[in-house]
Write a protein that holds these residues in place. Structure first.
Motif, PDB file in Angstrom:
ATOM      1  N   ASN A 133       1.793  82.717 -21.830  1.00 39.56           N
ATOM      2  CA  ASN A 133       3.125  82.992 -22.372  1.00 39.56           C
ATOM      3  C   ASN A 133       3.891  83.968 -21.486  1.00 39.56           C
ATOM      4  OD1 ASN A 133       2.741  81.284 -24.505  1.00 39.56           O
ATOM      5  ND2 ASN A 133       2.126  82.894 -25.934  1.00 39.56           N
ATOM      6  N   GLU A 134       3.190  84.939 -20.947  1.00 42.73           N
ATOM      7  CA  GLU A 134       3.822  85.904 -20.036  1.00 42.73           C
ATOM      8  C   GLU A 134       4.337  85.193 -18.785  1.00 42.73           C
ATOM      9  OE1 GLU A 134       4.681  89.318 -19.762  1.00 42.73           O
ATOM     10  OE2 GLU A 134       4.512  88.982 -21.908  1.00 42.73           O
ATOM     11  N   ILE A 135       3.535  84.306 -18.249  1.00 43.97           N
ATOM     12  CA  ILE A 135       3.941  83.575 -17.038  1.00 43.97           C
ATOM     13  C   ILE A 135       5.153  82.697 -17.338  1.00 43.97           C
ATOM     14  CG2 ILE A 135       3.236  81.769 -15.406  1.00 43.97           C
ATOM     15  CD1 ILE A 135       0.399  83.056 -15.520  1.00 43.97           C
ATOM     16  N   LYS A 136       5.145  82.046 -18.494  1.00 44.98           N
ATOM     17  CA  LYS A 136       6.299  81.219 -18.893  1.00 44.98           C
ATOM     18  C   LYS A 136       7.562  82.068 -18.952  1.00 44.98           C
ATOM     19  CE  LYS A 136       4.764  77.034 -19.778  1.00 44.98           C
ATOM     20  NZ  LYS A 136       5.012  76.045 -18.751  1.00 44.98           N
ATOM     21  N   MET A 178      10.931  81.708 -16.687  1.00 37.49           N
ATOM     22  CA  MET A 178      12.285  81.600 -17.237  1.00 37.49           C
ATOM     23  C   MET A 178      13.193  82.658 -16.615  1.00 37.49           C
ATOM     24  SD  MET A 178      11.632  80.709 -21.266  1.00 37.49           S
ATOM     25  CE  MET A 178      13.258  81.225 -21.720  1.00 37.49           C
ATOM     26  N   ASP A 179      12.648  83.865 -16.426  1.00 29.81           N
ATOM     27  CA  ASP A 179      13.430  84.951 -15.817  1.00 29.81           C
ATOM     28  C   ASP A 179      13.904  84.568 -14.421  1.00 29.81           C
ATOM     29  OD1 ASP A 179      13.060  86.499 -18.062  1.00 29.81           O
ATOM     30  OD2 ASP A 179      11.623  87.886 -17.133  1.00 29.81           O
ATOM     31  N   ILE A 180      13.020  83.957 -13.642  1.00 30.64           N
ATOM     32  CA  ILE A 180      13.402  83.630 -12.266  1.00 30.64           C
ATOM     33  C   ILE A 180      14.456  82.518 -12.240  1.00 30.64           C
ATOM     34  CG2 ILE A 180      11.678  81.872 -11.642  1.00 30.64           C
ATOM     35  CD1 ILE A 180      11.384  83.519  -8.963  1.00 30.64           C
ATOM     36  N   TRP A 181      14.411  81.582 -13.184  1.00 27.38           N
ATOM     37  CA  TRP A 181      15.411  80.511 -13.206  1.00 27.38           C
ATOM     38  C   TRP A 181      16.770  81.025 -13.645  1.00 27.38           C
ATOM     39  CZ3 TRP A 181      14.363  77.057 -10.050  1.00 27.38           C
ATOM     40  CH2 TRP A 181      13.086  76.539  -9.904  1.00 27.38           C
ATOM     41  N   GLU A 182      16.801  82.096 -14.431  1.00 26.43           N
ATOM     42  CA  GLU A 182      18.073  82.649 -14.914  1.00 26.43           C
ATOM     43  C   GLU A 182      18.600  83.780 -14.037  1.00 26.43           C
ATOM     44  OE1 GLU A 182      17.174  83.778 -18.926  1.00 26.43           O
ATOM     45  OE2 GLU A 182      16.860  81.706 -19.551  1.00 26.43           O
ATOM     46  N   LEU A 183      17.811  84.197 -13.057  1.00 31.61           N
ATOM     47  CA  LEU A 183      18.170  85.346 -12.219  1.00 31.61           C
ATOM     48  C   LEU A 183      19.395  85.054 -11.350  1.00 31.61           C
ATOM     49  CD1 LEU A 183      17.116  88.212 -11.532  1.00 31.61           C
ATOM     50  CD2 LEU A 183      15.829  87.168  -9.664  1.00 31.61           C
ATOM     51  N   ASP A 220      25.274  93.655  -6.204  1.00 28.50           N
ATOM     52  CA  ASP A 220      23.963  94.309  -6.071  1.00 28.50           C
ATOM     53  C   ASP A 220      22.902  93.317  -5.590  1.00 28.50           C
ATOM     54  OD1 ASP A 220      21.835  96.003  -6.142  1.00 28.50           O
ATOM     55  OD2 ASP A 220      21.903  96.400  -8.298  1.00 28.50           O
ATOM     56  N   LEU A 221      23.003  92.956  -4.334  1.00 25.82           N
ATOM     57  CA  LEU A 221      22.083  92.000  -3.731  1.00 25.82           C
ATOM     58  C   LEU A 221      20.683  92.588  -3.585  1.00 25.82           C
ATOM     59  CD1 LEU A 221      21.895  89.157  -2.497  1.00 25.82           C
ATOM     60  CD2 LEU A 221      22.420  90.182  -0.288  1.00 25.82           C
ATOM     61  N   VAL A 222      20.603  93.893  -3.370  1.00 26.82           N
ATOM     62  CA  VAL A 222      19.309  94.552  -3.169  1.00 26.82           C
ATOM     63  C   VAL A 222      18.429  94.396  -4.413  1.00 26.82           C
ATOM     64  CG1 VAL A 222      18.159  96.768  -2.755  1.00 26.82           C
ATOM     65  CG2 VAL A 222      20.210  96.170  -1.467  1.00 26.82           C
ATOM     66  N   SER A 223      18.978  94.692  -5.580  1.00 27.92           N
ATOM     67  CA  SER A 223      18.204  94.568  -6.823  1.00 27.92           C
ATOM     68  C   SER A 223      17.810  93.117  -7.081  1.00 27.92           C
ATOM     69  CB  SER A 223      18.997  95.092  -8.021  1.00 27.92           C
ATOM     70  OG  SER A 223      19.225  96.464  -7.875  1.00 27.92           O
ATOM     71  N   TYR A 224      18.750  92.199  -6.845  1.00 26.50           N
ATOM     72  CA  TYR A 224      18.473  90.772  -7.025  1.00 26.50           C
ATOM     73  C   TYR A 224      17.322  90.347  -6.129  1.00 26.50           C
ATOM     74  CZ  TYR A 224      18.936  85.719  -6.388  1.00 26.50           C
ATOM     75  OH  TYR A 224      18.677  84.369  -6.283  1.00 26.50           O
ATOM     76  N   THR A 225      17.381  90.709  -4.861  1.00 25.23           N
ATOM     77  CA  THR A 225      16.355  90.307  -3.899  1.00 25.23           C
ATOM     78  C   THR A 225      14.997  90.879  -4.290  1.00 25.23           C
ATOM     79  OG1 THR A 225      17.992  90.147  -2.126  1.00 25.23           O
ATOM     80  CG2 THR A 225      15.688  90.383  -1.457  1.00 25.23           C
ATOM     81  N   GLN A 226      14.992  92.140  -4.670  1.00 26.60           N
ATOM     82  CA  GLN A 226      13.738  92.795  -5.051  1.00 26.60           C
ATOM     83  C   GLN A 226      13.120  92.101  -6.273  1.00 26.60           C
ATOM     84  OE1 GLN A 226      14.208  96.986  -5.708  1.00 26.60           O
ATOM     85  NE2 GLN A 226      12.045  97.324  -6.089  1.00 26.60           N
ATOM     86  N   ARG A 227      13.933  91.851  -7.306  1.00 28.52           N
ATOM     87  CA  ARG A 227      13.432  91.205  -8.519  1.00 28.52           C
ATOM     88  C   ARG A 227      13.005  89.766  -8.223  1.00 28.52           C
ATOM     89  NH1 ARG A 227      10.398  91.632 -12.707  1.00 28.52           N
ATOM     90  NH2 ARG A 227      11.080  90.450 -14.512  1.00 28.52           N
ATOM     91  N   PHE A 228      13.760  89.082  -7.394  1.00 23.55           N
ATOM     92  CA  PHE A 228      13.409  87.698  -7.035  1.00 23.55           C
ATOM     93  C   PHE A 228      12.041  87.668  -6.363  1.00 23.55           C
ATOM     94  CE2 PHE A 228      13.062  84.031  -4.331  1.00 23.55           C
ATOM     95  CZ  PHE A 228      13.521  83.004  -5.146  1.00 23.55           C
ATOM     96  N   GLN A 229      11.813  88.568  -5.422  1.00 21.74           N
ATOM     97  CA  GLN A 229      10.542  88.585  -4.705  1.00 21.74           C
ATOM     98  C   GLN A 229       9.373  88.914  -5.638  1.00 21.74           C
ATOM     99  OE1 GLN A 229      11.856  91.163  -1.432  1.00 21.74           O
ATOM    100  NE2 GLN A 229      11.463  89.446  -0.041  1.00 21.74           N
ATOM    101  N   GLU A 230       9.594  89.841  -6.570  1.00 23.49           N
ATOM    102  CA  GLU A 230       8.550  90.166  -7.545  1.00 23.49           C
ATOM    103  C   GLU A 230       8.187  88.938  -8.368  1.00 23.49           C
ATOM    104  OE1 GLU A 230      10.310  93.251  -9.918  1.00 23.49           O
ATOM    105  OE2 GLU A 230       9.984  94.810  -8.411  1.00 23.49           O
ATOM    106  N   LEU A 231       9.235  88.299  -8.912  1.00 18.88           N
ATOM    107  CA  LEU A 231       8.999  87.128  -9.757  1.00 18.88           C
ATOM    108  C   LEU A 231       8.389  85.974  -8.968  1.00 18.88           C
ATOM    109  CD1 LEU A 231      12.284  87.220 -11.875  1.00 18.88           C
ATOM    110  CD2 LEU A 231       9.973  87.698 -12.709  1.00 18.88           C
ATOM    111  N   ALA A 232       8.855  85.752  -7.760  1.00 19.22           N
ATOM    112  CA  ALA A 232       8.330  84.663  -6.932  1.00 19.22           C
ATOM    113  C   ALA A 232       6.848  84.887  -6.621  1.00 19.22           C
ATOM    114  CB  ALA A 232       9.135  84.540  -5.646  1.00 19.22           C
ATOM    115  N   LEU A 233       6.464  86.135  -6.449  1.00 18.87           N
ATOM    116  CA  LEU A 233       5.069  86.470  -6.175  1.00 18.87           C
ATOM    117  C   LEU A 233       4.199  86.182  -7.405  1.00 18.87           C
ATOM    118  CD1 LEU A 233       3.449  87.673  -3.846  1.00 18.87           C
ATOM    119  CD2 LEU A 233       3.763  89.921  -4.891  1.00 18.87           C
ATOM    120  N   MET A 234       4.706  86.547  -8.583  1.00 18.75           N
ATOM    121  CA  MET A 234       3.942  86.342  -9.820  1.00 18.75           C
ATOM    122  C   MET A 234       3.940  84.886 -10.270  1.00 18.75           C
ATOM    123  SD  MET A 234       4.784  89.738 -12.058  1.00 18.75           S
ATOM    124  CE  MET A 234       6.509  89.952 -11.698  1.00 18.75           C
ATOM    125  N   CYS A 235       4.952  84.139  -9.875  1.00 18.82           N
ATOM    126  CA  CYS A 235       5.079  82.734 -10.300  1.00 18.82           C
ATOM    127  C   CYS A 235       4.993  81.817  -9.097  1.00 18.82           C
ATOM    128  CB  CYS A 235       6.412  82.517 -11.009  1.00 18.82           C
ATOM    129  SG  CYS A 235       6.754  83.651 -12.341  1.00 18.82           S
TER     130      CYS A 235
END
Length: 128
Positions: free
Chosen positions: A10-13, A17-22, A28-43
Motif C-alpha cells: 500500500n505504501e508503494i502504491k 500515485m505521488d510520482i504520477w501527480e508530481l 521551484d524546480l529544485v524541490s520537484y527534482t529532488q522529490r522526483f528522484q526520491e520517488l523514482a528510486l523507491m518506485c
C-alpha cells in the motif's frame, strides 16, 4: 477488535500515485527534482527504461520550459535535469530583468510627470 496491518504494498502504491501527480510548483524546480528522484528510486519498477523516467520527469515541468526540454530528446536523466535547470534559471533571470526594466521605466515616467506638473504650475503662476 482487529487492527490494520502495515502493508508495504500500500505504501508503494501511494508513492507511485505521488510520482504520477508530481508537478513543479511555481518555479521551484529544485524541490520537484529532488522529490522526483526520491520517488523514482523507491518506485524503480515503474520506470523499466531511462527514457520512461525522463518522459515522466519532463511531464511535470512547467509549460514555459516543457516544450524545449521535450524537443531536446535527451537520453540520460542527469542531462534532462541539468537542461531543465538551465532553462528555468534563464527564464527566471529574464523575468527579473524585465521587472527591473519596467520598474525603471515607471520611475522615469513618474519623474517626467512631476516635472511637467511643476512646469504647468509655474506657467499658471506667471499668467496670474
Amino acid at each position: 477488535m482487529m487492527t490494520a496491518k502495515y502493508c508495504p504494498r500500500n505504501e508503494i502504491k501511494k508513492l507511485e500515485m505521488d510520482i504520477w501527480e508530481l508537478k513543479v510548483k511555481g518555479t521551484d524546480l529544485v524541490s520537484y527534482t529532488q522529490r522526483f528522484q526520491e520517488l523514482a528510486l523507491m518506485c524503480g519498477r515503474i520506470f523499466p527504461e531511462e527514457c520512461d523516467k525522463i518522459e515522466k520527469y519532463v511531464g511535470g515541468l512547467p509549460d514555459m520550459i516543457h516544450g524545449s526540454v521535450m524537443a531536446s530528446k535527451l537520453k540520460i536523466m542527469q542531462d534532462a535535469i541539468e537542461f531543465a535547470t538551465e532553462l528555468m534559471d534563464k527564464k527566471i533571470r529574464t523575468y527579473a530583468e524585465r521587472q527591473a526594466k519596467n520598474k525603471k521605466k515607471l520611475g522615469d515616467t513618474s519623474r517626467n510627470n512631476q516635472n511637467q506638473q511643476q512646469q504647468n504650475k509655474r506657467q499658471n503662476t506667471s499668467r496670474a
